[in-house]
Design a protein around this motif. Structure first.
Motif: not given
Length: 197
Positions: A75-81, A83-87, A121-128
């Motif tokens: 869901g909408e989350h803080p794992m981004a440069t 945050p928050p990032a969309d779901a 996790l390969r996310l849309s912004d940067v990987p975690s």
């Protein structure tokens, strides 16, 4: 009496044997964010396909290595440069090395294990990426003297985690990547079924 005992146990020499395994696992959890403004939680759910190798070390001990590949919804989350990032849905990969209590000469029973996990996790912004402890508890049953299946509950506890930020070499006078303050922790549980042969 001996026939009954034989029906309840496995007598073929097992110590030193190796069993490859295949399986699937459903996973759920949350990204727990603890900023100054208060605690926020982002739901996570997904699944992976698992490949593993089990090595029987002793009558009650096995070691195993696993790799898992799949997908995770956040869901909408803080794992981004920023945050928050969309779901979003991200590609998930997981590695684990585990030691298990596994009484191999019993036809069926409980098994408990623990070890280390490394995942991402390969996310849309940067990987975690994440490294931590992996705990397992479940039930196993021999299908024959050559095969067994295992149903396990798992819990992944993060110890080291963060974002994989890009490295920039264009201007040495500037920082190579933006400064990101991490206030979150990604905790997940799993229910996995595997078949060893």
């Amino acid at each position: 009496m001996s026939a009954s005992a034989s029906a309840q146990s496995v007598h073929m020499p097992m110590v030193g044997r190796q069993f490859p395994s295949i399986g699937i696992a459903a996973q759920g959890g949350a990204v727990i964010d603890v900023p100054d403004s208060g605690i926020r939680m982002s739901p996570a759910a997904g699944g992976v396909a698992r490949l593993g190798l089990h090595h029987i070390v002793g009558p009650r001990l096995s070691m195993s290595a696993e790799v898992g590949l799949g997908a995770t919804y956040l869901g909408e989350h803080p794992m981004a440069t920023a945050p928050p990032a969309d779901a979003e849905v991200g590609f998930a990969w997981q590695l684990a090395v585990l030691a298990r209590y596994f009484p191999i000469y019993e036809r069926s029973g409980l098994t408990f294990g623990g070890g280390l996990q490394y995942s991402g996790l390969r996310l849309s912004d940067v990987p975690s990426t994440q490294m931590g402890a992996e705990l397992r508890a479940g039930y196993y049953r021999w299908h024959s003297e050559e095969r067994f299946w295992t149903l396990e509950l798992g819990l992944s506890i993060p110890l080291i985690e963060g974002l994989t930020l890009p490295t920039e070499f264009a201007n040495p006078d500037e920082p190579s990547s933006p400064t990101v303050e991490r206030t979150w922790h990604y905790v997940r549980a799993s229910l996995g079924l595997s078949f060893a042969f």
